[in-house]
Design an enzyme around this catalytic site. Structure first.
Site, PDB file in Angstrom:
ATOM      1  N   LYS A   1       1.683  19.769  34.366  1.00 38.73           N
ATOM      2  CA  LYS A   1       1.623  19.193  33.015  1.00 38.73           C
ATOM      3  C   LYS A   1       0.343  18.370  32.903  1.00 38.73           C
ATOM      4  O   LYS A   1       0.138  17.419  33.661  1.00 38.73           O
ATOM      5  CB  LYS A   1       2.845  18.302  32.755  1.00 38.73           C
ATOM      6  CG  LYS A   1       2.760  17.488  31.463  1.00 38.73           C
ATOM      7  CD  LYS A   1       4.007  16.620  31.222  1.00 38.73           C
ATOM      8  CE  LYS A   1       3.809  15.681  30.023  1.00 38.73           C
ATOM      9  NZ  LYS A   1       4.965  14.802  29.780  1.00 38.73           N
TER      10      LYS A   1
ATOM     11  N   ASP B   1      -0.501  10.753  26.102  1.00 34.74           N
ATOM     12  CA  ASP B   1       0.745  10.998  25.375  1.00 34.74           C
ATOM     13  C   ASP B   1       1.086   9.798  24.502  1.00 34.74           C
ATOM     14  O   ASP B   1       1.675   8.820  24.964  1.00 34.74           O
ATOM     15  CB  ASP B   1       1.884  11.270  26.376  1.00 34.74           C
ATOM     16  CG  ASP B   1       3.206  11.557  25.681  1.00 34.74           C
ATOM     17  OD1 ASP B   1       3.198  11.753  24.444  1.00 34.74           O
ATOM     18  OD2 ASP B   1       4.242  11.594  26.379  1.00 34.74           O
TER      19      ASP B   1
ATOM     20  N   LYS C   1       5.265   6.490  20.356  1.00 34.09           N
ATOM     21  CA  LYS C   1       5.837   5.588  21.358  1.00 34.09           C
ATOM     22  C   LYS C   1       5.613   4.145  20.942  1.00 34.09           C
ATOM     23  O   LYS C   1       4.676   3.854  20.202  1.00 34.09           O
ATOM     24  CB  LYS C   1       5.126   5.810  22.709  1.00 34.09           C
ATOM     25  CG  LYS C   1       5.500   7.089  23.414  1.00 34.09           C
ATOM     26  CD  LYS C   1       4.796   7.186  24.757  1.00 34.09           C
ATOM     27  CE  LYS C   1       5.169   8.456  25.482  1.00 34.09           C
ATOM     28  NZ  LYS C   1       6.581   8.533  25.887  1.00 34.09           N
TER      29      LYS C   1
ATOM     30  N   ASP D   1      -0.284  10.816  32.080  1.00 30.39           N
ATOM     31  CA  ASP D   1       0.655  11.904  31.803  1.00 30.39           C
ATOM     32  C   ASP D   1       0.080  13.272  32.198  1.00 30.39           C
ATOM     33  O   ASP D   1       0.693  14.306  31.947  1.00 30.39           O
ATOM     34  CB  ASP D   1       1.038  11.878  30.311  1.00 30.39           C
ATOM     35  CG  ASP D   1       2.436  12.414  30.051  1.00 30.39           C
ATOM     36  OD1 ASP D   1       3.229  12.499  31.014  1.00 30.39           O
ATOM     37  OD2 ASP D   1       2.724  12.751  28.885  1.00 30.39           O
TER      38      ASP D   1
ATOM     39  N   ARG E   1       7.659  19.516  27.976  1.00 26.39           N
ATOM     40  CA  ARG E   1       8.405  20.781  28.106  1.00 26.39           C
ATOM     41  C   ARG E   1       7.846  21.846  27.156  1.00 26.39           C
ATOM     42  O   ARG E   1       7.935  23.039  27.437  1.00 26.39           O
ATOM     43  CB  ARG E   1       9.898  20.518  27.857  1.00 26.39           C
ATOM     44  CG  ARG E   1      10.210  19.935  26.501  1.00 26.39           C
ATOM     45  CD  ARG E   1      11.577  19.267  26.437  1.00 26.39           C
ATOM     46  NE  ARG E   1      11.575  17.910  26.979  1.00 26.39           N
ATOM     47  CZ  ARG E   1      12.637  17.116  27.031  1.00 26.39           C
ATOM     48  NH1 ARG E   1      13.815  17.537  26.573  1.00 26.39           N
ATOM     49  NH2 ARG E   1      12.545  15.901  27.523  1.00 26.39           N
TER      50      ARG E   1
HETATM   51  N1  BES Z   1       5.407  11.516  29.414  1.00 23.56           N
HETATM   52  C1  BES Z   1       6.676  11.139  28.942  1.00 23.56           C
HETATM   53  C2  BES Z   1       7.643  10.774  30.057  1.00 23.56           C
HETATM   54  C3  BES Z   1       7.433   9.449  30.712  1.00 23.56           C
HETATM   55  C4  BES Z   1       7.864   8.296  30.089  1.00 23.56           C
HETATM   56  C5  BES Z   1       6.866   9.377  31.958  1.00 23.56           C
HETATM   57  C6  BES Z   1       7.700   7.082  30.738  1.00 23.56           C
HETATM   58  C7  BES Z   1       6.721   8.165  32.594  1.00 23.56           C
HETATM   59  C8  BES Z   1       7.126   7.020  31.987  1.00 23.56           C
HETATM   60  C9  BES Z   1       7.300  12.292  28.172  1.00 23.56           C
HETATM   61  O1  BES Z   1       6.429  13.085  27.449  1.00 23.56           O
HETATM   62  C10 BES Z   1       8.238  11.692  27.179  1.00 23.56           C
HETATM   63  O2  BES Z   1       7.789  11.009  26.313  1.00 23.56           O
HETATM   64  N2  BES Z   1       9.523  11.941  27.337  1.00 23.56           N
HETATM   65  C11 BES Z   1      10.514  11.389  26.497  1.00 23.56           C
HETATM   66  C12 BES Z   1      11.520  12.470  26.188  1.00 23.56           C
HETATM   67  C13 BES Z   1      12.520  12.071  25.143  1.00 23.56           C
HETATM   68  C14 BES Z   1      11.860  11.978  23.806  1.00 23.56           C
HETATM   69  C15 BES Z   1      13.629  13.113  25.120  1.00 23.56           C
HETATM   70  C16 BES Z   1      11.160  10.233  27.230  1.00 23.56           C
HETATM   71  O3  BES Z   1      11.384  10.328  28.438  1.00 23.56           O
HETATM   72  O4  BES Z   1      11.391   9.199  26.599  1.00 23.56           O
HETATM   73 ZN    ZN Z   2       4.523  13.171  28.159  1.00 22.12          ZN
HETATM   74 MN    MN Z   3       6.048  12.317  25.521  1.00 25.52          MN
END
Ligand code: BES
Ligand code: ZN
Ligand code: MN
Length: 485
Positions: free
Chosen positions: A257, A262, A269, A280, A343
């Site tokens: 990835k 992000d 966020k 990321d 994903r």
């Molecule tokens: N890159 C993030 C995951 C992440 C978050 C990694 C915090 C490390 C620390 C990913 O793209 C993401 O934002 N995932 C979301 C998914 C959710 C919206 C279902 C998450 O984990 O909040």
């Molecule tokens: Zn991400």
């Molecule tokens: Mn994300």
């Protein structure tokens, strides 16, 4: 850094020309094999209260009579395991790394210095000397330490040399992965990531292709491109080939990835800690680093590294909640949260790699905050419907001191991905979030022997020590090397 082994003979410490000697003592008594002048000085230090033979303890001695190196650092390990030797080694190296030490000799007393211990010392040394300076040239100069000589008993010397070589290669890969991931998002764009992958590939003699937006459109990567469309930075799809066996041998494939930043997209966020989303692309960085390590170790097999790289940004052209996209597999996806973008890019990469008819595919992604909650920063999350592949990855993690922990993929977790408007939704709700993310990816892997590593908690550290770790380059390199046997 340079690594070499030297056979340890009685009296060697009197002759060894190094700037410092690091003596790792295993156990709570001084081993009888220690050269007498050194043993006398260490015993004296213990008597005077400068050292206790307890795990984690460390002391610094200067001008030890009968020892040629002007500095001696003593560090105590809990036992002879690679993990304990690494911890003690790291403590000792931390003492000398700020000094005028260019050449460090290391002697483990009281345990065998096998391949695992040698590798652990090499990676600890490389870890200690890495300094991020690319956008902070004023940072303290990198430690002088440039050479490590490992003293090993005659019977252990071959194993130690093998372990040291493996550790050296992993260390190069880890350092490269850390460097790429540490760079800020305005430097490390998909374009720069592709250029750095190209640089690595050229230096290591690997074949590389970089596909641009037009080519991705032609391939039908509607899901990957949907994430990329909100950003002014063009997406890149990077494919690196290591060929160590006949072309007909089915390759191992690593898929990373590569979200270079992000923001969450329209599902923005919160501001706090958002800077860390430059990391990321840690999965992508680990793929570049692993290919570098593998190219150095030259196993007789084929490995392909694939990276989907783009930014996830909000804009007038960005993907919106409720949008439906068509993946390269033909399956449609309702995007309920644009922050579940990893994903969306990985699913198209997984479909793409079907063309290689791989022996196995492992994707590596900073995929979910839920995985951070589930496992913390100790183990990476690991998912696979294939028990044998899962066992291989668990074993590789142990051998590399870069562990993972298997989480489930029961069909019952698939429920939450149902959508009234597409073949699936891109999120499954908060409970079991790391698992539903993996279940989403699983829908694109029917033709593959596949595993997924969620490195959301392990790819970087937060707080005062904020920075990339280079994980799981060690795990992946060990896994690849184990397949060559
Ligand atoms: N890159 C993030 C995951 C992440 C978050 C990694 C915090 C490390 C620390 C990913 O793209 C993401 O934002 N995932 C979301 C998914 C959710 C919206 C279902 C998450 O984990 O909040
Ligand atoms: Zn991400
Ligand atoms: Mn994300």
């Amino acid at each position: 850094m340079d690594f070499q082994t030297q056979v340890m003979a009685p009296g060697a410490t009197a002759k060894l020309a190094a700037d410092a000697l690091l003596l790792v003592i295993v156990g709570d008594t001084l081993p009888a094999t220690l050269d007498a002048p050194l043993a006398t000085s260490v015993t004296e230090a213990i008597k005077q209260g400068d050292l206790a033979l307890k795990p984690g303890k460390c002391t610094y001695l200067r001008q030890v009579p009968g020892v040629k190196a002007p500095r001696v650092v003593v560090a105590v390990a809990k036992d002879g395991s690679a993990r304990a030797v690494q911890a003690a080694g790291a403590a000792g190296i931390a003492v000398v790394k700020g000094l005028g030490v260019k050449h460090l000799a290391v002697l483990v007393a009281g345990a065998t210095t096998g391949a695992a211990q040698a590798e652990a010392l090499a990676t600890a040394a490389a870890d200690a000397v890495y300094t991020y300076r690319t956008t902070k040239p004023s940072a303290a100069a990198a430690p002088l330490l440039a050479k490590l000589t490992l003293l090993a008993a005659k019977a252990d010397a071959v194993a130690a040399a093998t372990g040291l070589a493996r550790g050296a290669a992993i260390a190069e890969g880890v350092t490269l992965a850390r460097e790429l991931a540490n760079r800020p998002g305005n430097h490390c764009t998909p374009t720069l990531l592709a250029a750095e992958a190209r640089k690595m590939a050229r230096a290591q003699g690997l074949r590389i292709e970089v596909l641009d937006r037009r080519q991705l459109e032609a391939l039908g990567m509607g899901s990957f491109l949907a994430v990329a469309q909100g950003s002014d930075e063009p997406p890149k799809f990077i494919v690196m080939h290591y060929q160590g066996a006949a072309k007909t041998v089915a390759p191992l494939v690593l898929v990373g990835k590569g979200i270079t930043f992000d923001s969450g997209g329209i599902s923005l966020k919160p501001g706090e800690g958002m800077d860390e989303m430059k990391f990321d692309m840690g999965g992508a960085a680990s793929v570049v680093g692993t290919l570098r390590a593998v190219a150095q170790l030259k196993p007789k097999l084929n490995v392909i590294g694939v990276i989907a790289a783009c930014e996830n940004m909000p804009s007038g052209r960005a993907l919106k909640p409720g949008d439906v996209v068509t993946s390269m597999s033909g399956q449609t996806i309702e995007v309920l949260n644009t922050d579940a973008e990893g994903r969306l890019i990985l699913c198209d990469a997984l479909t793409y790699v079907e063309r290689f008819k791989p022996a196995a595919v492992v994707d590596i992604a900073t995929l979910t905050g839920a995985c951070v909650v589930a496992l913390g920063a100790v183990h990476s999350g690991m998912f696979s419907p294939d028990d044998a592949l899962a066992a291989e990855l668990l074993a590789a993690g142990h051998a590399a001191l870069d562990t993972c922990w298997r989480l489930p993929l029961d069909d019952a977790y698939d429920e939450g991905l149902k959508s009234n408007f597409a073949d699936m939704a891109n999120i499954g709700g908060r409970p079991g979030g790391a698992i539903t993310a993996a279940m989403f990816l699983k829908r694109f892997t029917a033709k593959l022997r596949w595993a997924h590593l969620d490195i959301a908690a392990t790819a970087w550290k937060s707080g005062a020590a904020k920075g990339a770790t280079g994980r799981p380059v060690g795990l992946l390199t060990h896994w690849v090397m184990a397949q060559a046997k």
